[in-house]
Write a protein that holds these residues in place. Structure first.
Motif, short mmCIF file in Angstrom:
data_model
loop_
_atom_site.label_atom_id
_atom_site.label_comp_id
_atom_site.label_asym_id
_atom_site.label_seq_id
_atom_site.Cartn_x
_atom_site.Cartn_y
_atom_site.Cartn_z
N ASN A 86 0.90 -1.34 0.25
CA ASN A 86 -0.50 0.03 0.23
C ASN A 86 1.12 1.12 0.24
O ASN A 86 1.79 1.28 1.01
CB ASN A 86 -1.00 -0.03 1.04
N LEU A 87 0.86 1.88 -0.85
CA LEU A 87 1.36 3.12 -1.09
C LEU A 87 0.41 4.13 -1.25
O LEU A 87 -0.23 4.84 -1.31
CB LEU A 87 2.59 3.57 -2.08
N HIS A 88 0.38 5.57 0.10
CA HIS A 88 -0.32 6.83 0.36
C HIS A 88 0.31 7.45 -0.09
O HIS A 88 1.52 8.27 0.15
CB HIS A 88 -1.04 6.17 1.80
N LEU A 89 -0.74 8.18 -1.03
CA LEU A 89 0.30 9.85 -1.58
C LEU A 89 -0.80 10.85 -0.65
O LEU A 89 -2.32 10.85 -0.61
CB LEU A 89 -0.62 9.61 -3.17
N ILE A 90 -0.66 11.29 0.15
CA ILE A 90 -1.07 13.13 0.47
C ILE A 90 -0.53 14.62 -0.31
O ILE A 90 0.81 14.37 0.00
CB ILE A 90 -0.63 13.00 2.23
N SER A 91 -2.01 15.07 -0.19
CA SER A 91 -1.13 16.07 -0.60
C SER A 91 -1.94 17.46 -0.31
O SER A 91 -3.27 16.79 0.26
CB SER A 91 -1.56 15.97 -2.42
N ASP A 92 -1.77 18.83 0.13
CA ASP A 92 -2.58 19.21 -0.03
C ASP A 92 -3.07 20.36 -0.48
O ASP A 92 -4.10 21.88 -0.35
CB ASP A 92 -2.10 20.54 1.34
N ALA A 93 -3.29 20.08 -2.35
CA ALA A 93 -3.49 20.36 -3.42
C ALA A 93 -4.52 19.07 -4.35
O ALA A 93 -4.84 18.23 -3.74
CB ALA A 93 -2.42 21.45 -3.99
N HIS A 121 -3.26 4.61 -2.81
CA HIS A 121 -3.83 5.63 -2.14
C HIS A 121 -4.08 6.97 -1.91
O HIS A 121 -3.05 7.75 -1.53
CB HIS A 121 -4.19 5.02 -0.07
N ARG A 122 -4.96 7.78 -2.77
CA ARG A 122 -4.48 9.03 -2.66
C ARG A 122 -5.26 9.90 -1.86
O ARG A 122 -6.84 9.63 -1.71
CB ARG A 122 -5.16 9.20 -4.17
N TRP A 123 -4.88 11.04 -1.17
CA TRP A 123 -5.35 12.03 -0.46
C TRP A 123 -4.94 13.49 -0.84
O TRP A 123 -3.87 13.59 -0.83
CB TRP A 123 -5.04 11.16 0.82
N SER A 124 -6.22 13.54 -1.52
CA SER A 124 -5.33 15.00 -1.66
C SER A 124 -6.36 16.15 -0.75
O SER A 124 -7.63 15.79 -0.21
CB SER A 124 -5.98 15.13 -3.10
N LEU A 125 -6.51 17.14 -1.27
CA LEU A 125 -6.23 18.08 -0.34
C LEU A 125 -6.75 18.20 0.72
O LEU A 125 -7.77 19.08 1.94
CB LEU A 125 -7.99 19.09 -1.00
N ILE A 126 -5.72 17.81 1.50
CA ILE A 126 -6.24 18.23 2.69
C ILE A 126 -4.94 19.12 3.36
O ILE A 126 -3.92 19.11 3.52
CB ILE A 126 -4.81 16.63 3.16
N ARG A 127 -6.02 19.74 4.50
CA ARG A 127 -5.46 21.43 4.57
C ARG A 127 -5.73 21.69 6.12
O ARG A 127 -5.70 22.20 6.81
CB ARG A 127 -5.98 22.24 3.67
N SER A 128 -6.39 21.07 6.46
CA SER A 128 -7.49 20.92 8.27
C SER A 128 -6.54 19.09 8.82
O SER A 128 -6.74 18.09 8.55
CB SER A 128 -8.63 21.00 8.42
N ARG A 129 -6.64 19.84 10.37
CA ARG A 129 -6.19 18.24 11.29
C ARG A 129 -7.34 17.85 11.35
O ARG A 129 -7.00 15.81 11.23
CB ARG A 129 -6.05 19.16 13.18
N LEU A 130 -8.35 17.62 10.61
CA LEU A 130 -9.90 16.73 11.19
C LEU A 130 -10.21 16.06 9.22
O LEU A 130 -10.18 14.48 9.58
CB LEU A 130 -11.61 17.53 10.90
N GLN A 131 -9.19 16.51 8.53
CA GLN A 131 -9.09 15.99 7.30
C GLN A 131 -8.21 14.86 7.53
O GLN A 131 -7.62 13.78 6.90
CB GLN A 131 -8.52 17.31 5.62
N LEU A 132 -6.56 15.41 8.07
CA LEU A 132 -5.50 14.54 8.14
C LEU A 132 -5.52 13.33 9.39
O LEU A 132 -5.58 12.31 8.80
CB LEU A 132 -4.51 15.63 8.80
#
Length: 285
Positions: free
Chosen positions: A7-14, A38-49
């Protein structure tokens, strides 16, 4: 490969485009590897994280990140350390290099590269242009083009044009059809003209698939609507390609063989030819 599932997680704030491109390029070098992105985009808050961290804990695997917010980065690193997972911040080496060169620190701002600036609106304008000038439409507008792509039917003209539009390039495309006159604007083109070619066998296969999608009622090229068989006949296609190649050669239009090229590679070749065209024009004064 060992057959290990990763599993490879990709975490971006954009949008995550940077990570997707890097991951795709790297994974391509591991033939047969079973890697689940596993793509995680537009992560800009603690709740999202926190939702991302729950996903990582459920499907454990290393993390690639382009987060720039220091607080979110710190929390991500702590969680990965607790889970025994590696996390790599992809932009850090680039930031370090530029900071050393400029002697000034970065000012982290999530999504800063996506501001609605002149470059953004240039890309949108180019996209509208491609839609309006696809497959020989709106011929009079060719004077506004940055590049004109020519080629026989199903030679990747349209997808290449759209890819170039995403780079802010106004790309018109004109089909080459035996028996049909070229637009007069191509007699003295205002911009580079590039021919796209594909080998006969894969072209026939693409066309055959296209006809099956259309129910074989009418071919996608106007010249073949009366005879779909000619559209995929080996001899006819060979003659069509030979005619198109001779046409481009007679007009000194550079060509790109797209048979084994991705759209990205084809676009890169076109951009290089555009650069050469402008350099030659500048030397002529």
């Amino acid at each position: 490969m060992t057959g290990k599932r990763l599993n490879l997680h990709l975490i971006s704030d954009a949008t995550g485009d940077t990570l997707n491109a890097v991951a795709r390029a790297a994974i391509a070098q591991f033939e047969g590897a079973e890697i689940h992105l596993h793509r995680w985009s537009l992560i800009r808050s603690r709740l999202q994280l926190h939702r991302v961290l729950e996903g990582i804990e459920a499907e454990r695997g290393p993390v690639l990140s382009t987060l720039v917010d220091r607080a979110l980065r710190g929390e991500l690193e702590q969680a990965c350390q607790r889970l025994g997972l590696q996390v790599l911040h992809m932009l850090d080496p680039v930031f370090d290099l530029l900071q050393q060169e400029f002697g000034a620190p970065t000012r982290p701002t999530p999504g800063r590269q996506y501001v609605l600036d002149a470059d953004y609106f240039r890309r949108i304008d180019a996209m509208h242009y491609v839609i309006s000038h696809d497959d020989g439409q709106a011929i009079r507008g060719l004077a506004e083009a940055d590049v004109i792509l020519v080629g026989v039917s199903r030679s990747s003209k349209t997808p290449t044009s759209f890819y170039l539009a995403n780079r802010g390039i106004k790309a018109a495309n004109v089909p080459l059809v035996p028996g049909l006159a070229l637009p007069p604007e191509l007699n003295d083109p205002p911009c580079p003209v590039v021919g796209l070619f594909i080998e006969a066998a894969p072209l026939i296969e693409i066309r055959r698939h296209r006809l099956s999608l259309l129910g074989a009622a009418s071919g996608p090229a106007a010249a073949f609507q009366r005879d779909d068989a000619a559209y995929i006949d080996e001899e006819a296609v060979g003659q069509e390609l030979l005619w198109a190649r001779r046409l481009c050669s007679s007009r000194f239009w550079p060509t790109v063989n797209v048979t084994r090229r991705s759209i990205e590679e084809t676009a890169a070749a076109v951009l290089k030819m555009m650069e050469t065209w402008h350099e030659r024009r500048a030397r002529r004064g």
